[in-house]
Design a protein around this motif. Sequence first.
Motif, short mmCIF file in Angstrom:
data_model
loop_
_atom_site.label_atom_id
_atom_site.label_comp_id
_atom_site.label_asym_id
_atom_site.label_seq_id
_atom_site.Cartn_x
_atom_site.Cartn_y
_atom_site.Cartn_z
N ALA A 1 35.02 32.96 3.28
CA ALA A 1 34.26 34.48 3.37
C ALA A 1 36.22 34.77 4.47
O ALA A 1 36.99 33.92 4.01
CB ALA A 1 33.86 34.13 5.04
N ASP A 2 36.15 35.76 3.96
CA ASP A 2 37.53 36.21 4.32
C ASP A 2 37.46 37.67 5.95
O ASP A 2 38.51 37.84 5.75
CB ASP A 2 38.43 37.42 3.11
N ALA A 3 36.13 38.01 6.20
CA ALA A 3 35.95 38.45 7.16
C ALA A 3 34.35 38.09 8.11
O ALA A 3 33.98 37.56 7.62
CB ALA A 3 35.93 39.85 7.03
N VAL A 4 34.19 38.04 9.38
CA VAL A 4 33.25 37.96 9.69
C VAL A 4 33.12 39.35 10.57
O VAL A 4 33.49 39.70 11.33
CB VAL A 4 33.38 36.74 10.46
N ILE A 5 31.85 39.12 10.84
CA ILE A 5 31.49 40.71 10.26
C ILE A 5 30.44 40.57 12.47
O ILE A 5 29.90 39.28 12.12
CB ILE A 5 30.64 42.39 9.45
N GLY A 6 30.13 41.40 12.96
CA GLY A 6 28.79 41.68 14.27
C GLY A 6 28.91 40.55 14.53
O GLY A 6 28.03 39.89 15.37
N ILE A 7 30.58 40.26 15.18
CA ILE A 7 30.16 38.98 16.26
C ILE A 7 30.14 39.55 17.28
O ILE A 7 29.85 40.70 18.01
CB ILE A 7 31.97 38.93 16.16
N ASP A 8 29.22 38.33 17.98
CA ASP A 8 28.46 38.39 19.62
C ASP A 8 29.32 37.53 20.40
O ASP A 8 29.44 36.53 20.07
CB ASP A 8 27.18 38.44 19.26
N ILE A 9 29.72 37.17 21.48
CA ILE A 9 29.99 36.57 22.29
C ILE A 9 29.26 36.15 23.49
O ILE A 9 29.07 37.60 24.01
CB ILE A 9 31.54 36.50 22.72
N ASP A 10 28.73 35.26 23.52
CA ASP A 10 28.09 34.70 25.42
C ASP A 10 28.55 33.72 25.88
O ASP A 10 28.60 32.99 25.34
CB ASP A 10 26.41 34.22 23.97
N TYR A 11 27.90 33.39 27.15
CA TYR A 11 28.85 33.17 28.24
C TYR A 11 27.18 32.31 28.78
O TYR A 11 26.41 33.56 29.28
CB TYR A 11 29.83 33.80 28.57
N GLU A 12 28.12 31.24 29.46
CA GLU A 12 26.62 30.65 30.02
C GLU A 12 27.07 29.65 31.18
O GLU A 12 28.01 29.58 30.60
CB GLU A 12 25.45 29.84 29.14
N VAL A 13 26.77 29.54 32.36
CA VAL A 13 27.30 28.85 33.35
C VAL A 13 26.00 27.19 33.16
O VAL A 13 25.04 26.96 32.69
CB VAL A 13 28.01 29.59 34.37
N LEU A 14 26.28 25.85 32.57
CA LEU A 14 25.83 24.84 32.32
C LEU A 14 26.29 23.83 33.91
O LEU A 14 27.24 24.11 34.31
CB LEU A 14 25.87 24.18 31.27
N GLY A 15 25.03 22.71 33.74
CA GLY A 15 25.52 21.48 34.98
C GLY A 15 24.77 22.17 36.06
O GLY A 15 24.20 23.01 36.54
N GLU A 16 24.68 20.74 37.21
CA GLU A 16 23.49 20.81 37.93
C GLU A 16 23.90 22.21 39.10
O GLU A 16 22.81 22.43 39.76
CB GLU A 16 23.21 19.71 38.59
N LYS A 17 25.98 21.67 38.78
CA LYS A 17 25.87 22.57 39.87
C LYS A 17 27.00 24.04 39.30
O LYS A 17 27.41 24.49 39.93
CB LYS A 17 27.25 21.71 40.93
N GLY A 18 26.58 24.05 37.99
CA GLY A 18 27.34 25.17 37.43
C GLY A 18 28.77 24.54 36.74
O GLY A 18 29.75 25.80 37.15
N GLY A 19 28.91 23.90 37.12
CA GLY A 19 31.16 23.39 36.70
C GLY A 19 31.06 23.68 35.30
O GLY A 19 32.41 23.19 35.21
N MET A 20 30.06 24.18 34.26
CA MET A 20 30.44 23.66 32.78
C MET A 20 30.32 25.33 32.90
O MET A 20 29.11 25.78 33.05
CB MET A 20 30.08 22.71 32.46
N LEU A 21 31.69 25.91 31.31
CA LEU A 21 30.99 27.38 30.98
C LEU A 21 31.23 27.38 28.83
O LEU A 21 31.57 26.17 28.94
CB LEU A 21 32.55 27.76 30.69
N MET A 22 29.83 27.72 29.14
CA MET A 22 29.95 27.30 27.73
C MET A 22 29.51 28.90 27.19
O MET A 22 29.56 30.07 27.84
CB MET A 22 28.45 26.94 27.76
N VAL A 23 30.75 28.69 25.99
CA VAL A 23 31.25 29.92 25.00
C VAL A 23 31.07 30.00 24.03
O VAL A 23 31.16 29.52 23.17
CB VAL A 23 32.47 30.58 25.90
N THR A 24 30.08 31.31 23.41
CA THR A 24 29.17 31.44 22.18
C THR A 24 30.20 31.98 21.09
O THR A 24 29.69 32.97 21.59
CB THR A 24 27.61 30.82 22.16
#
Length: 106
Positions: free
Chosen positions: A74-97
Amino acid sequence: MILTTTPTVEGRTIREYKGVVFGEVISGVNFFRDIAASIRDLVGGRSGSYEEELINARSQAMDEMAERAVRLGADAVIGIDIDYEVLGEKGGMLMVTASGTAVKLG
């Protein structure tokens, strides 16, 4: 590599859809940043350490997504979406997709 949240690239024709691509980053937030953020919660203001971690994670997820698109030809990525989540028992991990559609432009 063109990266865009829009469904098209202005002035360009999509010649071929290569598929959906993802970039994922899971980042642990360290103890010292937690302490600094707790103090910031008490006195008010922005948490620079958490903001920096978020910026880095988002950048890494976008880079990973773009690399996967390149491997598909590919030479482009269209329709990009970024999601954020907090993970872990105490919310100590950040996930970005980051996700989007890899395309070949004409």
